[in-house]
Design an enzyme around this catalytic site. Structure first.
Site, PDB file in Angstrom:
ATOM      1  CB  CYS A  58      -7.012  -8.812  16.804  1.00 30.10           C
ATOM      2  SG  CYS A  58      -7.922  -7.530  15.944  1.00 30.10           S
ATOM      3  CG  HIS A 107      -5.089 -11.007  14.220  1.00 22.70           C
ATOM      4  ND1 HIS A 107      -6.409 -11.350  14.037  1.00 22.70           N
ATOM      5  CD2 HIS A 107      -4.996  -9.684  13.920  1.00 22.70           C
ATOM      6  CE1 HIS A 107      -7.080 -10.287  13.645  1.00 22.70           C
ATOM      7  NE2 HIS A 107      -6.247  -9.262  13.566  1.00 22.70           N
ATOM      8  CG  ASN A 163      -8.945  -8.297  11.048  1.00 22.28           C
ATOM      9  OD1 ASN A 163      -9.270  -8.987  12.011  1.00 22.28           O
ATOM     10  ND2 ASN A 163      -8.171  -7.237  11.166  1.00 22.28           N
TER      11      ASN A 163
HETATM   12  O1  UT7 Z   1      -6.610  -6.507  13.263  1.00 23.05           O
HETATM   13  C1  UT7 Z   1      -5.993  -5.656  14.119  1.00 23.05           C
HETATM   14  C2  UT7 Z   1      -4.933  -4.825  13.641  1.00 23.05           C
HETATM   15  N1  UT7 Z   1      -5.078  -4.350  12.309  1.00 23.05           N
HETATM   16  C3  UT7 Z   1      -4.029  -4.361  11.528  1.00 23.05           C
HETATM   17  O2  UT7 Z   1      -3.018  -4.861  11.917  1.00 23.05           O
HETATM   18  C4  UT7 Z   1      -4.107  -3.714  10.172  1.00 23.05           C
HETATM   19  C5  UT7 Z   1      -2.724  -3.473   9.686  1.00 23.05           C
HETATM   20  N2  UT7 Z   1      -2.691  -2.649   8.497  1.00 23.05           N
HETATM   21  C6  UT7 Z   1      -2.912  -3.133   7.252  1.00 23.05           C
HETATM   22  O3  UT7 Z   1      -3.218  -4.298   7.075  1.00 23.05           O
HETATM   23  C7  UT7 Z   1      -2.697  -2.199   6.093  1.00 23.05           C
HETATM   24  O4  UT7 Z   1      -2.079  -1.028   6.544  1.00 23.05           O
HETATM   25  C8  UT7 Z   1      -4.012  -1.834   5.351  1.00 23.05           C
HETATM   26  C9  UT7 Z   1      -4.511  -3.033   4.570  1.00 23.05           C
HETATM   27  C10 UT7 Z   1      -5.066  -1.383   6.334  1.00 23.05           C
HETATM   28  C11 UT7 Z   1      -3.738  -0.719   4.352  1.00 23.05           C
HETATM   29  O5  UT7 Z   1      -2.702  -1.105   3.446  1.00 23.05           O
HETATM   30  P1  UT7 Z   1      -1.480  -0.110   3.162  1.00 23.05           P
HETATM   31  O6  UT7 Z   1      -0.645  -0.752   2.151  1.00 23.05           O
HETATM   32  O7  UT7 Z   1      -0.854   0.214   4.490  1.00 23.05           O
HETATM   33  O8  UT7 Z   1      -2.196   1.130   2.503  1.00 23.05           O
HETATM   34  P2  UT7 Z   1      -2.244   2.645   3.005  1.00 23.05           P
HETATM   35  O9  UT7 Z   1      -3.149   2.809   4.174  1.00 23.05           O
HETATM   36  O10 UT7 Z   1      -0.854   3.160   3.142  1.00 23.05           O
HETATM   37  O11 UT7 Z   1      -2.940   3.347   1.743  1.00 23.05           O
HETATM   38  C12 UT7 Z   1      -2.291   3.343   0.460  1.00 23.05           C
HETATM   39  C13 UT7 Z   1      -3.235   3.975  -0.564  1.00 23.05           C
HETATM   40  C14 UT7 Z   1      -3.836   5.293  -0.113  1.00 23.05           C
HETATM   41  O12 UT7 Z   1      -3.910   6.134  -1.249  1.00 23.05           O
HETATM   42  P3  UT7 Z   1      -2.817   7.287  -1.497  1.00 23.05           P
HETATM   43  O13 UT7 Z   1      -2.901   8.189  -0.301  1.00 23.05           O
HETATM   44  O14 UT7 Z   1      -1.501   6.582  -1.597  1.00 23.05           O
HETATM   45  O15 UT7 Z   1      -3.274   7.899  -2.774  1.00 23.05           O
HETATM   46  C15 UT7 Z   1      -5.238   4.931   0.306  1.00 23.05           C
HETATM   47  O16 UT7 Z   1      -6.150   6.006   0.160  1.00 23.05           O
HETATM   48  O17 UT7 Z   1      -4.345   3.106  -0.809  1.00 23.05           O
HETATM   49  C16 UT7 Z   1      -5.573   3.842  -0.673  1.00 23.05           C
HETATM   50  N3  UT7 Z   1      -6.576   2.918  -0.181  1.00 23.05           N
HETATM   51  C17 UT7 Z   1      -7.383   2.203  -1.010  1.00 23.05           C
HETATM   52  N4  UT7 Z   1      -7.486   2.165  -2.354  1.00 23.05           N
HETATM   53  C18 UT7 Z   1      -8.392   1.318  -2.887  1.00 23.05           C
HETATM   54  C19 UT7 Z   1      -6.895   2.601   1.103  1.00 23.05           C
HETATM   55  N5  UT7 Z   1      -7.880   1.698   1.126  1.00 23.05           N
HETATM   56  C20 UT7 Z   1      -8.206   1.438  -0.162  1.00 23.05           C
HETATM   57  C21 UT7 Z   1      -9.130   0.581  -0.775  1.00 23.05           C
HETATM   58  N6  UT7 Z   1      -9.190   0.542  -2.113  1.00 23.05           N
HETATM   59  N7  UT7 Z   1      -9.966  -0.220  -0.070  1.00 23.05           N
END
Ligand code: UT7
Length: 338
Positions: A118, A258, A288
């Protein structure tokens, strides 16, 4: 050793192309176990664009490039180099840049692809600046194009809600030293490479029916770890680029970051002490788009008529690699007539 810089580089033209098809959060609720509420609160994304089935990366790059050339007021045969920053090329080779070079009629240009995730557009700006400042070349077309939805695992809710398709392009041209691109900083932290990758389909893991069935040809991402790296790394690389340019956060008119997550943009604004209205946001409507997100957002703020000559624009990228990059540009184009 200090070298006397004889000339600098500037963005003379900018353009973007977004496919027409819109995929909303409500559409995604029908595909995976997710909700509009989760996606909006965790990412800020409301909808994203999806390429048509017959559109490859170069098909998105070409209209963006043509718009940038028109905006720059130069013809394609004046180009010396075409660079395409992408992680989703038409194919492994030839380079997507060569396909674009042919189709836009840049018959006097070299062409190559650049893979910096990215952060690719900022790497492209840095490379173009070096080639122009050295006096070797005059006009360089830096394009970022991505069709991420073609390498998305539509069964993985942690990634499939994030990505969109699109392209952005900039025509770089010579200017006097101290104008245009004032500084850039390009970084790589390869030790974090496993956090964001497409595991199979290269020479490490050639595609097999088993790997295809496991969708190992799709994006795999440790989102939470990347989030932490981005929130820490973005302010640091931005401050390095501002220090190199001899400017401060209070001098910046717009930050074009980004567009991975609105929460990362908000955290960067807070750490850098930059007001929210100076942070350009497109992640809500385009998601993204990897390397394309910065030129698409820059094109959007330019075409809104808000950018004025003399404005300082800070570009900041982060992504697969793990790479980080930032550039400070003194804008010198007249406001776009809306
Ligand atoms: O572009 C290049 C680089 N990319 C990035 O920089 C991405 C950076 N990361 C992020 O933007 C965030 O980490 C995400 C948007 C990808 C994820 O958000 P988060 O707040 O870090 O969530 P998480 O991965 O810690 O997941 C929290 C919970 C999990 O459930 P449990 O284990 O707490 O029960 C996931 O299973 O959210 C759940 N989850 C979802 N729930 C509903 C993950 N994706 C989804 C979803 N819908 N789409």
């Amino acid at each position: 050793m200090m070298t006397m810089q004889l000339r600098g580089s500037k963005i003379q033209g900018i353009g973007a192309y977004l496919p027409e098809r819109v995929l909303s959060n409500a559409d995604l609720e029908k595909i995976v176990d997710t909700s509009d509420e989760w996606i909006v609160t965790h990412t800020g994304i409301k909808e994203r664009r999806i390429a048509e089935d017959d559109q490859a990366c170069s098909d998105l790059c070409i209209p963006a490039a043509q718009q940038a050339l028109a905006d720059a007021g130069i013809s394609s045969d004046q180009l010396d180099m075409v660079i395409v920053a992408t992680v989703t090329p038409d194919m492994a080779f030839p380079a997507t840049a060569c396909i674009v070079q042919d189709k836009i009629g840049a018959r006097n240009a070299g062409a190559f692809d650049l893979v910096s995730g990215c952060t690719g557009f900022i790497y492209g700006i840095g490379l173009a600046d070096g080639l122009i400042a050295s006096g070797v070349y005059d006009y360089i077309l830096v394009i970022s194009g991505e069709v991420l939805t073609r390498v998305t695992d539509w069964t993985d809710r942690s990634t499939c809600v994030l990505f969109g398709d699109g392209a952005g392009a900039a025509v770089m041209a010579p200017t006097e030293p101290g104008a245009g691109v004032l500084s850039y900083v390009l970084q790589s932290f390869g030790e974090h490479g496993d956090l964001l990758k497409i595991p199979a389909g290269g020479t490490r893991q050639p595609l097999t029916p088993e790997l295809l069935a496991q969708r190992e040809n799709c994006i795999r991402m440790e989102g939470h770890e990347l989030f932490k790296l981005a929130v820490r790394g973005v302010p640091d690389v931005a401050e390095s680029a501002m220090a190199k340019a001899g400017v401060q956060a209070s001098d910046i008119a717009y930050v074009v970051m980004h567009q991975a997550n609105k929460r990362i943009i908000d955290a960067a604004a807070k750490r850098l002490g930059i007001a929210d209205e100076r942070m350009v946001v497109t992640v809500d409507h385009y998601g993204n788009t990897s390397a394309s997100s910065i030129p698409i957002a820059l094109d959007e703020v330019y075409r809104s008529g808000k950018l004025n000559p003399g404005d300082l624009v800070l570009l900041v990228g982060f992504g697969a690699g793990f790479t980080l990059g930032a550039a400070v540009i003194r804008w010198d184009k007249e406001p776009f007539a809306t």
